[in-house]
Scaffold this motif. Structure first.
Motif, mmCIF file in Angstrom:
data_model
loop_
_atom_site.group_PDB
_atom_site.id
_atom_site.type_symbol
_atom_site.label_atom_id
_atom_site.label_comp_id
_atom_site.label_asym_id
_atom_site.label_seq_id
_atom_site.Cartn_x
_atom_site.Cartn_y
_atom_site.Cartn_z
ATOM 1 N N GLY A 36 68.345 64.565 22.103
ATOM 2 C CA GLY A 36 69.220 64.606 20.938
ATOM 3 C C GLY A 36 68.467 64.649 19.623
ATOM 4 N N THR A 37 69.223 64.681 18.549
ATOM 5 C CA THR A 37 68.681 64.740 17.194
ATOM 6 C C THR A 37 67.785 63.542 16.910
ATOM 7 O OG1 THR A 37 70.657 65.888 16.443
ATOM 8 C CG2 THR A 37 69.307 64.855 14.745
ATOM 9 N N ILE A 38 66.592 63.802 16.372
ATOM 10 C CA ILE A 38 65.678 62.733 15.968
ATOM 11 C C ILE A 38 66.092 62.255 14.588
ATOM 12 C CG2 ILE A 38 63.294 62.133 15.390
ATOM 13 C CD1 ILE A 38 62.411 64.312 17.386
ATOM 14 N N ILE A 39 66.413 60.959 14.461
ATOM 15 C CA ILE A 39 66.788 60.412 13.156
ATOM 16 C C ILE A 39 65.680 59.551 12.558
ATOM 17 C CG2 ILE A 39 69.254 60.545 13.605
ATOM 18 C CD1 ILE A 39 69.147 57.448 14.047
ATOM 19 N N GLY A 40 64.612 59.327 13.300
ATOM 20 C CA GLY A 40 63.460 58.589 12.803
ATOM 21 C C GLY A 40 62.316 58.697 13.790
ATOM 22 N N LYS A 41 61.101 58.534 13.280
ATOM 23 C CA LYS A 41 59.925 58.666 14.145
ATOM 24 C C LYS A 41 58.798 57.793 13.597
ATOM 25 C CE LYS A 41 57.220 62.375 16.266
ATOM 26 N NZ LYS A 41 57.075 63.828 16.349
ATOM 27 N N LEU A 42 58.134 57.099 14.490
ATOM 28 C CA LEU A 42 56.991 56.256 14.127
ATOM 29 C C LEU A 42 55.763 56.679 14.918
ATOM 30 C CD1 LEU A 42 58.645 52.740 14.251
ATOM 31 C CD2 LEU A 42 57.754 53.859 12.212
ATOM 32 N N LEU A 43 54.626 56.712 14.268
ATOM 33 C CA LEU A 43 53.349 56.947 14.920
ATOM 34 C C LEU A 43 52.697 55.594 15.156
ATOM 35 C CD1 LEU A 43 51.127 58.894 15.897
ATOM 36 C CD2 LEU A 43 50.241 58.878 13.565
ATOM 37 N N VAL A 44 52.300 55.348 16.401
ATOM 38 C CA VAL A 44 51.645 54.092 16.774
ATOM 39 C C VAL A 44 50.211 54.413 17.155
ATOM 40 C CG1 VAL A 44 51.679 52.119 18.326
ATOM 41 C CG2 VAL A 44 53.836 53.175 17.624
ATOM 42 N N GLU A 45 49.269 53.783 16.457
ATOM 43 C CA GLU A 45 47.841 53.979 16.739
ATOM 44 C C GLU A 45 47.169 52.625 16.863
ATOM 45 O OE1 GLU A 45 46.085 57.746 14.793
ATOM 46 O OE2 GLU A 45 47.300 56.797 13.238
ATOM 47 N N SER A 46 46.093 52.572 17.597
ATOM 48 C CA SER A 46 45.425 51.301 17.874
ATOM 49 C C SER A 46 44.851 50.623 16.639
ATOM 50 C CB SER A 46 44.327 51.496 18.922
ATOM 51 O OG SER A 46 43.377 52.439 18.475
ATOM 52 N N ASN A 47 44.656 51.360 15.567
ATOM 53 C CA ASN A 47 44.086 50.745 14.361
ATOM 54 C C ASN A 47 45.154 50.382 13.340
ATOM 55 O OD1 ASN A 47 44.772 53.342 13.655
ATOM 56 N ND2 ASN A 47 42.899 53.788 12.549
ATOM 57 N N GLN A 48 46.445 50.416 13.734
ATOM 58 C CA GLN A 48 47.532 50.115 12.817
ATOM 59 C C GLN A 48 47.973 48.666 12.913
ATOM 60 O OE1 GLN A 48 50.460 53.095 14.000
ATOM 61 N NE2 GLN A 48 50.344 53.877 11.922
ATOM 62 N N LEU A 49 48.754 48.263 11.900
ATOM 63 C CA LEU A 49 49.421 46.976 11.967
ATOM 64 C C LEU A 49 50.421 47.003 13.115
ATOM 65 C CD1 LEU A 49 50.184 46.508 8.170
ATOM 66 C CD2 LEU A 49 48.360 45.441 9.494
ATOM 67 N N GLU A 50 50.790 45.851 13.603
ATOM 68 C CA GLU A 50 51.695 45.792 14.742
ATOM 69 C C GLU A 50 53.161 45.910 14.354
ATOM 70 O OE1 GLU A 50 50.571 42.230 16.766
ATOM 71 O OE2 GLU A 50 48.934 43.225 17.785
ATOM 72 N N THR A 51 53.510 45.699 13.084
ATOM 73 C CA THR A 51 54.883 45.855 12.633
ATOM 74 C C THR A 51 54.964 47.131 11.805
ATOM 75 O OG1 THR A 51 55.201 43.468 12.613
ATOM 76 C CG2 THR A 51 56.802 44.776 11.394
ATOM 77 N N LEU A 52 55.793 48.075 12.254
ATOM 78 C CA LEU A 52 55.891 49.390 11.632
ATOM 79 C C LEU A 52 57.340 49.679 11.277
ATOM 80 C CD1 LEU A 52 53.782 51.204 14.348
ATOM 81 C CD2 LEU A 52 52.952 50.405 12.139
ATOM 82 N N SER A 53 57.554 50.496 10.241
ATOM 83 C CA SER A 53 58.907 50.863 9.820
ATOM 84 C C SER A 53 58.967 52.330 9.458
ATOM 85 C CB SER A 53 59.322 50.052 8.590
ATOM 86 O OG SER A 53 59.406 48.690 8.891
ATOM 87 N N CYS A 54 60.171 52.895 9.569
ATOM 88 C CA CYS A 54 60.425 54.247 9.085
ATOM 89 C C CYS A 54 61.853 54.308 8.542
ATOM 90 C CB CYS A 54 60.212 55.290 10.175
ATOM 91 S SG CYS A 54 61.431 55.275 11.505
ATOM 92 N N SER A 55 62.083 55.252 7.661
ATOM 93 C CA SER A 55 63.442 55.466 7.180
ATOM 94 C C SER A 55 64.182 56.318 8.203
ATOM 95 C CB SER A 55 63.438 56.113 5.801
ATOM 96 O OG SER A 55 62.685 57.292 5.817
ATOM 97 N N LEU A 56 65.508 56.230 8.167
ATOM 98 C CA LEU A 56 66.359 56.938 9.110
ATOM 99 C C LEU A 56 67.209 57.976 8.401
ATOM 100 C CD1 LEU A 56 67.703 53.878 11.127
ATOM 101 C CD2 LEU A 56 65.934 55.484 11.846
#
Length: 93
Positions: A36-56
């Motif tokens: 279905g339609t993607i309304i948000g997407k997050l990239l997770v990488e090993s060097n990132q913070l553990e709490t991530l956000s994106c707009s929808l």
């Protein structure tokens, strides 16, 4: 992959906490099906913070919601929790 019926009225932000990150991957927030339609997407990488956000993308009403996880490892990360909120905290420089 997991799904649930969610009331997305006024939801503008998706926040997730991940841990035990094994590599690079994405979390796609999709409507109605895994394709279905993607309304948000997050990239997770090993060097990132553990709490991530994106707009929808704006959506109203109750919809089937799917979280699709993709990446370069069989075990990407552990999903600790996620939430939807109706505001976006302004970024400060």
């Amino acid at each position: 992959t997991s799904s649930a019926v969610i009331d997305l009225l006024n939801s503008q932000k998706f926040t997730v906490k991940v841990s035990d990150i094994k590599g690079k991957g994405t979390i796609e927030i999709r409507l109605d099906s895994l394709s279905g339609t993607i309304i948000g997407k997050l990239l997770v990488e090993s060097n990132q913070l553990e709490t991530l956000s994106c707009s929808l993308t704006k959506v109203s009403g109750k919809r089937d919601l799917f979280l699709k996880f993709t990446g370069n490892n069989a075990t990407l990360f552990t999903l600790d929790w996620f939430r939807f909120s109706d505001f976006i905290t302004p970024q400060t420089n």
